[in-house]
Design a protein around this motif. Structure first.
Motif: not given
Length: 254
Positions: A91-92, A101-104, A116-117, A220-222
């Motif tokens: 994720m990192e 945003h990166t999420q699990l 995790e986020r 999550l992205l534009p």
């Protein structure tokens, strides 16, 4: 004295008290707990004092909050903690690439539970938080988890009435059979503007050593029409890395 409802036990009352705390309110007054649980006031006050004595709740700011003892017990041999620890390095790396945003997350009932986020201050809008929930039916990770779930779980998820966040949020799940089939074929899900019109969600499955989908990695992205497509290979690579860390290899039969 108010009689206990059929099937209600001391344990169920403890669960109701603990579940009265949510992501929006980490500290509650005793009266608020009574109101949220619907339990008798006198017995609830006694139960709260007992939970404070054993460390499951703590006194705080004129009220009570969940205690560190509860966190300690929940963390022991937790499958979500092991999953998080395996996923975090990937994720990192992914977050360093996308800078959003990166999420699990995992599927819990008909909800997606975020475990995790990783985020940056100027990232797109994100209404989720760690230990927060959203209906699986309107999220990219929820679609991934539902697509690979058993028929009963799929039916339960698709029976959910989608809450309307934007004009792009689906109003029913009538066409979701086709959507889930596409997710299984493509091995990813994408939702454009379903929760916020300026945001796209992209999610891929995370598999365990038997090939079962146990979590979803999402970003999550534009919602600009191109960023999600460009980011997809990086998301897929990170999801595959987490799956390998959990023991899955694509050469194995599922």
């Amino acid at each position: 004295m108010k009689r206990r409802t059929p099937g209600e036990t001391g344990l169920s009352r403890v669960v109701k008290v603990l579940e009265s705390f949510d992501a929006g309110r980490s500290t509650l007054s005793r009266a608020e707990i009574v109101r949220r649980t619907g339990l008798p006031a006198a017995s609830t006050y006694r139960l709260i004092n007992e939970l404070i004595e054993v460390g499951f709740l703590d006194e705080a700011d004129g009220g009570v909050r969940t205690g560190v003892r509860l966190w300690e017990l929940a963390s022991r041999e937790s499958r979500t903690l092991s999953l998080r620890n395996s996923a975090l390095p990937y994720m990192e790396d992914l977050q360093n690439v996308i800078r959003q945003h990166t999420q699990l997350s995992v599927l819990d009932g008909v909800d997606i539970l975020y475990i995790e986020r990783l985020s940056v201050p100027d990232a797109v809008v994100n209404i989720t938080r760690v230990a927060g929930r959203l209906p699986a039916v309107i999220t990219a990770p929820g679609l991934v988890m539902a697509a690979f779930a058993d028929p009963a779980t799929q039916e339960a998820v698709l029976a959910t009435v989608p809450p309307r966040y934007t004009s792009r949020t689906p109003t029913s799940t009538a066409d979701f059979g086709r959507i889930l089939a596409e997710v299984r074929l493509q091995d990813y899900a994408r939702t454009d503007g379903w929760i916020d019109e300026s945001v796209s969600g992209v999610a891929v499955p995370v598999r365990d050593d038997q090939g079962a989908v146990v979590a979803a990695l999402s970003v999550l992205l534009p919602n600009d029409g191109k960023t999600p497509r460009v980011a997809l290979p990086a998301v897929r690579m990170a999801g595959a890395g987490i799956s390998r860390a959990l023991g899955w290899t694509s050469s194995r039969s599922s």
